[in-house]
Design an enzyme around this catalytic site. Sequence first.
Site, PDB file in Angstrom:
ATOM      1  N   GLU A  17       0.878  -1.220  -0.101  1.00 27.20           N
ATOM      2  CA  GLU A  17       0.010  -0.194  -0.124  1.00 27.20           C
ATOM      3  C   GLU A  17       0.721   1.315  -0.164  1.00 27.20           C
ATOM      4  OE1 GLU A  17      -3.370  -0.357   3.019  1.00 27.20           O
ATOM      5  OE2 GLU A  17      -4.040  -1.904   2.245  1.00 27.20           O
ATOM      6  N   LYS A  36      -6.088  -4.867  -5.601  1.00 29.22           N
ATOM      7  CA  LYS A  36      -6.745  -5.923  -4.615  1.00 29.22           C
ATOM      8  C   LYS A  36      -7.711  -6.889  -5.364  1.00 29.22           C
ATOM      9  CE  LYS A  36      -5.955  -3.220  -0.390  1.00 29.22           C
ATOM     10  NZ  LYS A  36      -6.544  -2.173   0.718  1.00 29.22           N
ATOM     11  N   GLY A  50     -12.111  -2.117  -2.622  1.00 27.03           N
ATOM     12  CA  GLY A  50     -11.933  -0.807  -2.223  1.00 27.03           C
ATOM     13  C   GLY A  50     -10.733  -0.456  -1.378  1.00 27.03           C
ATOM     14  N   ASP A  51     -10.529   0.921  -1.053  1.00 30.12           N
ATOM     15  CA  ASP A  51      -9.713   1.110  -0.018  1.00 30.12           C
ATOM     16  C   ASP A  51      -9.943   2.630   0.468  1.00 30.12           C
ATOM     17  OD1 ASP A  51      -6.621  -0.456   0.469  1.00 30.12           O
ATOM     18  OD2 ASP A  51      -6.576   2.072   0.538  1.00 30.12           O
ATOM     19  N   THR A  52      -9.246   3.007   1.584  1.00 25.12           N
ATOM     20  CA  THR A  52      -9.554   4.221   2.038  1.00 25.12           C
ATOM     21  C   THR A  52      -8.205   4.748   2.362  1.00 25.12           C
ATOM     22  OG1 THR A  52     -11.489   3.308   3.228  1.00 25.12           O
ATOM     23  CG2 THR A  52     -10.681   5.468   4.410  1.00 25.12           C
TER      24      THR A  52
END
Length: 75
Positions: A17, A36, A50-52
């Site tokens: 990441e 991902k 998804g990601d944040t």
Amino acid sequence: MQRAGFAPLVRPVDVDESHNSGEGAVALVERLAQAKAASIDQPEYPVLAGDTVVSLQQQLLGKPADSKDARRMLE
């Protein structure tokens, strides 16, 4: 998703990441979500990933090292 009638399977994945130099928050989130999704090898199922990312004044904050670091970041 469950309220919509789906029974999702949650599959955590191991993706680097780290952000690239000059990469903004939106580009980073898109790249990580795509990485991902691509790491899931189940062609018989649709994949949602998804990601944040947290940024403040265009500075990416990253993940806190521990709870003390998280408190410092929030303050």
